[in-house]
Design an enzyme around this catalytic site. Structure first.
Site, PDB file in Angstrom:
ATOM      1  N   ASN A 151     -56.285  79.870  95.858  1.00  0.00           N
ATOM      2  CA  ASN A 151     -55.546  78.836  95.137  1.00  0.00           C
ATOM      3  C   ASN A 151     -54.829  79.542  94.001  1.00  0.00           C
ATOM      4  OD1 ASN A 151     -54.533  76.744  93.699  1.00  0.00           O
ATOM      5  ND2 ASN A 151     -56.513  75.826  93.163  1.00  0.00           N
ATOM      6  N   VAL A 152     -53.530  79.724  94.148  1.00  0.00           N
ATOM      7  CA  VAL A 152     -52.798  80.526  93.153  1.00  0.00           C
ATOM      8  C   VAL A 152     -52.812  79.888  91.761  1.00  0.00           C
ATOM      9  CG1 VAL A 152     -51.278  81.677  94.831  1.00  0.00           C
ATOM     10  CG2 VAL A 152     -50.520  79.552  93.730  1.00  0.00           C
TER      11      VAL A 152
ATOM     12  N   ASN B 203     -44.754  83.248  96.600  1.00  0.00           N
ATOM     13  CA  ASN B 203     -44.027  82.255  97.399  1.00  0.00           C
ATOM     14  C   ASN B 203     -44.701  80.883  97.478  1.00  0.00           C
ATOM     15  OD1 ASN B 203     -42.229  81.453  99.866  1.00  0.00           O
ATOM     16  ND2 ASN B 203     -44.333  81.335 100.640  1.00  0.00           N
TER      17      ASN B 203
ATOM     18  N   SER C 120     -35.594  78.408  93.450  1.00  0.00           N
ATOM     19  CA  SER C 120     -34.994  77.393  94.326  1.00  0.00           C
ATOM     20  C   SER C 120     -33.645  77.007  93.751  1.00  0.00           C
ATOM     21  CB  SER C 120     -35.888  76.150  94.378  1.00  0.00           C
ATOM     22  OG  SER C 120     -35.155  75.047  94.898  1.00  0.00           O
TER      23      SER C 120
ATOM     24  N   ILE D 215     -33.947  74.768 103.339  1.00  0.00           N
ATOM     25  CA  ILE D 215     -34.499  75.581 104.432  1.00  0.00           C
ATOM     26  C   ILE D 215     -35.418  74.720 105.300  1.00  0.00           C
ATOM     27  CG2 ILE D 215     -35.714  77.744 104.985  1.00  0.00           C
ATOM     28  CD1 ILE D 215     -33.176  78.158 103.191  1.00  0.00           C
TER      29      ILE D 215
ATOM     30  N   TYR E 227     -40.294  70.334  89.381  1.00  0.00           N
ATOM     31  CA  TYR E 227     -39.982  71.471  90.259  1.00  0.00           C
ATOM     32  C   TYR E 227     -38.840  72.315  89.667  1.00  0.00           C
ATOM     33  CZ  TYR E 227     -39.005  73.604  94.906  1.00  0.00           C
ATOM     34  OH  TYR E 227     -38.813  74.454  95.966  1.00  0.00           O
ATOM     35  N   ALA E 228     -37.802  71.647  89.149  1.00  0.00           N
ATOM     36  CA  ALA E 228     -36.669  72.373  88.557  1.00  0.00           C
ATOM     37  C   ALA E 228     -37.127  73.162  87.332  1.00  0.00           C
ATOM     38  CB  ALA E 228     -35.560  71.397  88.177  1.00  0.00           C
ATOM     39  N   ALA E 229     -37.991  72.552  86.532  1.00  0.00           N
ATOM     40  CA  ALA E 229     -38.495  73.245  85.336  1.00  0.00           C
ATOM     41  C   ALA E 229     -39.286  74.487  85.748  1.00  0.00           C
ATOM     42  CB  ALA E 229     -39.372  72.304  84.510  1.00  0.00           C
TER      43      ALA E 229
ATOM     44  N   LYS F 200     -39.051  76.156  88.620  1.00  0.00           N
ATOM     45  CA  LYS F 200     -38.208  77.149  89.301  1.00  0.00           C
ATOM     46  C   LYS F 200     -37.249  77.845  88.328  1.00  0.00           C
ATOM     47  CE  LYS F 200     -39.742  76.870  93.555  1.00  0.00           C
ATOM     48  NZ  LYS F 200     -40.674  77.926  94.035  1.00  0.00           N
TER      49      LYS F 200
HETATM   50  P1  NAD Z   1     -44.251  75.262 103.033  1.00  0.00           P
HETATM   51  O1  NAD Z   1     -44.826  73.975 102.583  1.00  0.00           O
HETATM   52  O2  NAD Z   1     -43.908  75.432 104.468  1.00  0.00           O
HETATM   53  O3  NAD Z   1     -45.196  76.471 102.599  1.00  0.00           O
HETATM   54  C1  NAD Z   1     -45.798  76.538 101.334  1.00  0.00           C
HETATM   55  C2  NAD Z   1     -47.166  77.163 101.486  1.00  0.00           C
HETATM   56  O4  NAD Z   1     -47.751  77.295 100.190  1.00  0.00           O
HETATM   57  C3  NAD Z   1     -48.127  76.308 102.330  1.00  0.00           C
HETATM   58  O5  NAD Z   1     -48.720  77.077 103.353  1.00  0.00           O
HETATM   59  C4  NAD Z   1     -49.151  75.838 101.322  1.00  0.00           C
HETATM   60  O6  NAD Z   1     -50.447  75.662 101.868  1.00  0.00           O
HETATM   61  C5  NAD Z   1     -49.130  76.971 100.306  1.00  0.00           C
HETATM   62  N1  NAD Z   1     -49.673  76.568  99.026  1.00  0.00           N
HETATM   63  C6  NAD Z   1     -49.446  75.407  98.359  1.00  0.00           C
HETATM   64  N2  NAD Z   1     -50.177  75.371  97.234  1.00  0.00           N
HETATM   65  C7  NAD Z   1     -50.881  76.528  97.181  1.00  0.00           C
HETATM   66  C8  NAD Z   1     -51.813  77.050  96.258  1.00  0.00           C
HETATM   67  N3  NAD Z   1     -52.184  76.366  95.163  1.00  0.00           N
HETATM   68  N4  NAD Z   1     -52.352  78.270  96.504  1.00  0.00           N
HETATM   69  C9  NAD Z   1     -51.993  78.949  97.619  1.00  0.00           C
HETATM   70  N5  NAD Z   1     -51.132  78.492  98.539  1.00  0.00           N
HETATM   71  C10 NAD Z   1     -50.573  77.284  98.314  1.00  0.00           C
HETATM   72  O7  NAD Z   1     -42.960  75.476 102.124  1.00  0.00           O
HETATM   73  P2  NAD Z   1     -41.745  76.511 102.189  1.00  0.00           P
HETATM   74  O8  NAD Z   1     -40.528  75.715 102.346  1.00  0.00           O
HETATM   75  O9  NAD Z   1     -42.015  77.644 103.104  1.00  0.00           O
HETATM   76  O10 NAD Z   1     -41.753  77.013 100.676  1.00  0.00           O
HETATM   77  C11 NAD Z   1     -42.049  78.348 100.280  1.00  0.00           C
HETATM   78  C12 NAD Z   1     -41.468  78.586  98.900  1.00  0.00           C
HETATM   79  O11 NAD Z   1     -40.054  78.453  98.948  1.00  0.00           O
HETATM   80  C13 NAD Z   1     -41.935  77.589  97.843  1.00  0.00           C
HETATM   81  O12 NAD Z   1     -42.112  78.243  96.612  1.00  0.00           O
HETATM   82  C14 NAD Z   1     -40.791  76.611  97.752  1.00  0.00           C
HETATM   83  O13 NAD Z   1     -40.762  75.963  96.501  1.00  0.00           O
HETATM   84  C15 NAD Z   1     -39.619  77.544  97.966  1.00  0.00           C
HETATM   85  N6  NAD Z   1     -38.406  76.900  98.407  1.00  0.00           N
HETATM   86  C16 NAD Z   1     -38.324  76.214  99.577  1.00  0.00           C
HETATM   87  C17 NAD Z   1     -37.140  75.611  99.948  1.00  0.00           C
HETATM   88  C18 NAD Z   1     -36.978  74.844 101.226  1.00  0.00           C
HETATM   89  O14 NAD Z   1     -35.921  74.235 101.412  1.00  0.00           O
HETATM   90  N7  NAD Z   1     -37.956  74.831 102.133  1.00  0.00           N
HETATM   91  C19 NAD Z   1     -36.033  75.704  99.111  1.00  0.00           C
HETATM   92  C20 NAD Z   1     -36.131  76.404  97.927  1.00  0.00           C
HETATM   93  C21 NAD Z   1     -37.321  77.003  97.585  1.00  0.00           C
END
Ligand code: NAD
Length: 244
Positions: free
Chosen positions: A59-60, A88, A140, A185, A152-154, A156
């Site tokens: 748990n990060v 990530n 993001s 994405i 989320y914006a704050a 990121k």
């Molecule tokens: P996702 O939900 O597919 O994957 C996120 C992963 O993080 C999941 O496996 C989840 O279990 C894990 N996670 C959540 N809380 C956690 C914690 N406390 N400790 C450890 N692991 C934890 O999402 P994604 O789209 O692959 O997102 C990955 C990153 O990219 C994130 O930081 C997200 O904010 C960023 N992001 C995503 C998008 C998009 O459009 N998908 C856009 C911009 C930024």
């Protein structure tokens, strides 16, 4: 020399695609996720790539969990440091500000900002010792402000300030610190976006489609490599041209 990479949030989406990409390129990958099935996910990556991946729950948002995760990873691999960290892991708890609860604020700030701090603190000392490191932080396009995402914006935007500060502090140790700004994405995170909203966002993207997790993983792999040795403090957009 085999480089070792920690990827958080590696059980899904961009983190999983990055694990596949780095393992297929010969890196040893330590996949961290809060999900219980992270070990199976690592086995899946090994089977797909014929590379090396280990999966450990973390748990990060929790300092002690990050500490235990890092120590376990080093012990399993019999090493005293890692070379690459991809911060990530992420969640969204969207709500208009007037409706946003303190819990929704806290959860998002904790996973993204504390998570990035907690995990980076584990790895930096070892990187300094070996005078080599790559830290890649996930921001993001929402960092510039997005309706329903004040939390989320704050977080990121904070990650960008964190990245640029560490780039200045750690560059002299041959550690580069960069941020990625993905746009829209196609991952489980965006799967819950209602179709109408999804189509509206896609319409604003010059390339008229969502990005794939692999398209983000590709730039993470490049920033992890020797070739990216002079890219430091950069904020790299992978958005298909989207401006929110
Ligand atoms: P996702 O939900 O597919 O994957 C996120 C992963 O993080 C999941 O496996 C989840 O279990 C894990 N996670 C959540 N809380 C956690 C914690 N406390 N400790 C450890 N692991 C934890 O999402 P994604 O789209 O692959 O997102 C990955 C990153 O990219 C994130 O930081 C997200 O904010 C960023 N992001 C995503 C998008 C998009 O459009 N998908 C856009 C911009 C930024």
């Amino acid at each position: 020399m085999t480089r070792i990479a920690i990827i958080t949030g590696a059980g899904s989406g961009i983190g999983y695609a990055t694990s596949v990409k780095l393992a297929s390129k010969g890196y040893t990958v330590i996949m961290g996720d809060i999900r219980d099935n992270i070990q199976e996910k690592a086995k899946e990556v090994e089977a797909k790539t014929k590379g090396k991946a280990i999966g450990l729950r973390v748990n990060v948002a929790d300092w002690n969990s990050c500490r235990e995760f890092y120590e376990s990873a080093l012990k399993i691999l019999g090493v005293d440091h890692v070379d690459i960290l991809v911060n990530n892991a992420g969640i969204i708890r969207d709500a208009l500000f007037v409706k946003m609860t303190p819990e929704q604020w806290d959860e998002v700030i904790k996973v993204h900002l504390y998570g990035t701090f907690n995990m980076t603190k584990q790895v930096v000392e070892g990187m300094i010792k070996y005078n080599w490191g790559r830290i890649i932080n996930m921001s993001s396009a929402s960092w510039q402000g997005n309706i329903g995402q004040a939390n989320y914006a704050a977080a990121k935007a904070g990650i960008i300030g964190f990245t640029k500060t560490l780039a200045r502090e750690l560059g002299k140790y041959n550690i580069t610190v960069n941020a990625i700004v993905p746009g829209f994405i196609d991952t489980p995170m965006t799967a819950s976006v209602p179709e109408k909203v999804r189509n509206m966002i896609i319409d604003r993207i010059p390339m008229k489609r969502m990005g794939t997790p692999e398209e983000v993983a590709n730039i993470i792999a490049f920033l992890s490599s020797e070739e990216a040795s002079y890219i430091n403090g950069a904020v790299i957009e992978v958005t298909g041209g989207l401006v929110l």
